[in-house]
Write a protein that holds these residues in place. Structure first.
Motif, short mmCIF file in Angstrom:
data_model
loop_
_atom_site.label_atom_id
_atom_site.label_comp_id
_atom_site.label_asym_id
_atom_site.label_seq_id
_atom_site.Cartn_x
_atom_site.Cartn_y
_atom_site.Cartn_z
N SER A 169 5.68 26.43 62.25
CA SER A 169 4.88 27.54 61.76
C SER A 169 3.71 27.01 60.93
O SER A 169 3.72 25.87 60.48
CB SER A 169 5.73 28.47 60.88
OG SER A 169 6.13 27.80 59.70
N ILE A 170 2.71 27.87 60.74
CA ILE A 170 1.60 27.52 59.87
C ILE A 170 2.12 27.22 58.46
O ILE A 170 1.62 26.32 57.77
CB ILE A 170 0.56 28.67 59.82
CG1 ILE A 170 -0.16 28.81 61.17
CG2 ILE A 170 -0.44 28.45 58.70
CD1 ILE A 170 -1.11 27.68 61.47
N GLU A 171 3.15 27.97 58.05
CA GLU A 171 3.71 27.76 56.71
C GLU A 171 4.28 26.34 56.58
O GLU A 171 4.12 25.70 55.53
CB GLU A 171 4.81 28.79 56.44
CG GLU A 171 4.31 30.21 56.22
CD GLU A 171 3.85 30.89 57.51
OE1 GLU A 171 4.25 30.44 58.61
OE2 GLU A 171 3.05 31.85 57.41
N SER A 176 3.62 20.94 54.26
CA SER A 176 3.46 19.50 54.51
C SER A 176 2.15 18.99 53.90
O SER A 176 2.12 17.93 53.25
CB SER A 176 3.49 19.22 56.00
OG SER A 176 4.68 19.68 56.60
N ILE A 177 1.07 19.74 54.10
CA ILE A 177 -0.23 19.30 53.59
C ILE A 177 -0.24 19.28 52.07
O ILE A 177 -0.79 18.37 51.44
CB ILE A 177 -1.34 20.21 54.15
CG1 ILE A 177 -1.58 19.85 55.62
CG2 ILE A 177 -2.63 20.06 53.35
CD1 ILE A 177 -2.62 20.67 56.30
N GLU A 178 0.39 20.29 51.45
CA GLU A 178 0.48 20.31 49.98
C GLU A 178 1.24 19.08 49.48
O GLU A 178 0.85 18.46 48.47
CB GLU A 178 1.15 21.59 49.51
CG GLU A 178 0.27 22.83 49.70
CD GLU A 178 1.01 24.12 49.37
OE1 GLU A 178 2.21 24.04 48.97
OE2 GLU A 178 0.40 25.19 49.51
N LEU A 179 2.31 18.71 50.19
CA LEU A 179 3.07 17.53 49.80
C LEU A 179 2.22 16.26 50.01
O LEU A 179 2.19 15.37 49.14
CB LEU A 179 4.34 17.44 50.64
CG LEU A 179 5.22 16.18 50.42
CD1 LEU A 179 5.72 16.12 48.98
CD2 LEU A 179 6.39 16.19 51.40
N PHE A 180 1.53 16.17 51.15
CA PHE A 180 0.69 15.00 51.41
C PHE A 180 -0.41 14.87 50.35
O PHE A 180 -0.70 13.77 49.87
CB PHE A 180 0.05 15.10 52.80
CG PHE A 180 1.03 14.99 53.93
CD1 PHE A 180 2.24 14.33 53.78
CD2 PHE A 180 0.74 15.55 55.17
CE1 PHE A 180 3.15 14.23 54.83
CE2 PHE A 180 1.63 15.45 56.22
CZ PHE A 180 2.85 14.80 56.05
N GLN A 205 13.63 17.66 53.52
CA GLN A 205 14.31 18.69 52.73
C GLN A 205 13.56 20.02 52.75
O GLN A 205 14.15 21.08 52.55
CB GLN A 205 14.45 18.23 51.27
CG GLN A 205 15.37 17.03 51.10
CD GLN A 205 15.40 16.53 49.67
OE1 GLN A 205 14.80 17.14 48.78
NE2 GLN A 205 16.10 15.43 49.43
N GLN A 206 12.25 19.98 53.00
CA GLN A 206 11.43 21.19 52.88
C GLN A 206 10.98 21.77 54.21
O GLN A 206 10.67 22.96 54.29
CB GLN A 206 10.20 20.88 52.02
CG GLN A 206 10.54 20.40 50.62
CD GLN A 206 9.31 20.22 49.76
OE1 GLN A 206 8.37 21.00 49.83
NE2 GLN A 206 9.32 19.19 48.93
N VAL A 207 10.94 20.93 55.27
CA VAL A 207 10.43 21.38 56.57
C VAL A 207 11.45 21.00 57.64
O VAL A 207 11.85 19.84 57.73
CB VAL A 207 9.07 20.74 56.89
CG1 VAL A 207 8.60 21.17 58.28
CG2 VAL A 207 8.04 21.14 55.84
N GLN A 208 11.82 21.99 58.46
CA GLN A 208 12.88 21.74 59.44
C GLN A 208 12.48 20.70 60.48
O GLN A 208 13.23 19.76 60.75
CB GLN A 208 13.26 23.06 60.13
CG GLN A 208 14.43 22.91 61.10
CD GLN A 208 14.84 24.25 61.71
OE1 GLN A 208 14.25 25.28 61.41
NE2 GLN A 208 15.86 24.23 62.54
#
Length: 340
Positions: A169-171, A176-180, A205-208
């Motif tokens: 998903s876009i979410e 992912s981008i916020e983490l990067f 842990q945050q993205v499937q």
């Protein structure tokens, strides 16, 4: 100094020989629009041009062909602008594609140049490996596609189009981008792959479907910092009759494998930006002594910092005016598109 008629004779011989690869006789010169003189006068002028080293003969009864000195005089004094709209239009389409990196554009530009000139193109792309990542941005385009924007420390921007998997998903991408951005800011591009491995457990842990996302970003990164040296069009150049024997082919391949447009250009640039260097025959000083090679090269800058080079290599019998015009336009096009 050549007279006007002698200069016109030299110009005719250079351009006719470039087209036909056949020695040019006085009859052909006499029929040209630039010349209004008798056959005897033309033969006398040709003899003088040969004596002064501007022309050569393959054998006693043949017509004339240009020497290295003759080509040099032509390049410095006689060539004029050519219409290169067909090449410009094809390359303009590449620059208008916002999904392509500068390296992608130059790679395909090299193919076009070789195809349309029958020369070999050597491309040295800008080196971004030592640049640092400033931030990533997400720009959704549709339900299935989004644009990821890489902003580098020097202000350069690279856009990569991502196709969104049915399970992503876009979410997920936004997370992912916020983490990067939090973990990778100010990291050198050539160190990002290693940093991805450090981030992997956190992303898991945050993205499937974290593996798919990491793979997409790794592929995008590879395209930005991929090896920036490429050659194109050897098959086109070998169609030239100058390279119709194995030893000549071996010599030109060895030269092209070792040529660096940037180094050759530096020798003659003298501080001029976007200039085109033209080296002909023995001016190149090849180790193998082959005098029938010409090199036209230029350098360019991306964001006024990262430098690269482009060269076209072929026999002395080439369209100097056309190739000069192409390289000059291309260097300016890169500067205008990617200036800071």
């Amino acid at each position: 100094m050549l007279t006007s008629r002698q200069a016109n004779i030299l110009k005719i011989i250079v351009e006719e020989y470039t087209k036909t690869a056949q020695p040019v006789g006085s009859k052909t010169i006499m029929e040209a629009d630039l010349i209004d003189a008798s056959s005897a006068t033309i033969r006398n002028d040709c003899a003088l041009l040969e004596k002064e080293g501007f022309l050569e003969k393959e054998h006693a009864s043949s017509g004339r062909i240009p020497s290295t000195k003759g080509y040099r005089y032509y390049v410095d004094n006689l060539m004029h602008s050519k219409n290169i709209d067909d090449i410009k239009n094809r390359i303009e389409l590449l620059f208008s594609n916002r999904n392509m990196t500068i390296n992608d554009i130059l790679d395909q530009t090299g193919q076009i140049l070789s195809e349309m000139t029958n020369l070999t193109t050597v491309v040295v792309g800008p080196n971004f490996q030592e640049e640092r990542l400033k931030k990533l941005e997400l720009l959704p385009i549709s339900d299935k596609q989004t644009l990821i924007i890489f902003v580098l420390s020097n202000g350069h921007v690279e856009n990569k189009l991502f196709t969104i998997d049915d399970n992503i998903s876009i979410e997920d991408l936004q997370i992912s981008i916020e983490l990067f951005n939090t973990r990778l800011e100010n990291t050198k591009l050539n160190e990002l792959s290693a940093k991805f491995e450090v981030i992997r457990p956190i992303l898991e842990q945050q993205v499937q479907h974290h593996e798919y996302i990491l793979k997409q970003f790794a592929n995008a990164l590879t395209s930005i910092i991929k090896p920036s040296y490429s050659t194109h069009g050897m098959q086109y150049m070998l169609q030239n009759p100058e390279y119709n024997n194995p030893e000549r082919i071996k010599q030109i391949i060895q030269f092209i494998e070792n040529v660096s447009p940037f180094n050759f250009f530096k020798k003659v640039q003298n501080g001029k930006s976007n200039a085109v260097s033209i080296q002909i025959g023995n001016e190149i000083q090849l180790d193998n002594g082959n005098d029938d090679v010409a090199l036209l090269s230029t350098t360019y800058k991306v964001d006024n910092v990262q430098e690269g080079g482009i060269a076209l290599v072929g026999p002395k019998r080439l369209e100097y005016d056309k190739v000069h015009e192409i390289l000059e336009w291309l260097a300016n096009k890169i500067r205008e598109t990617y200036q800071e």
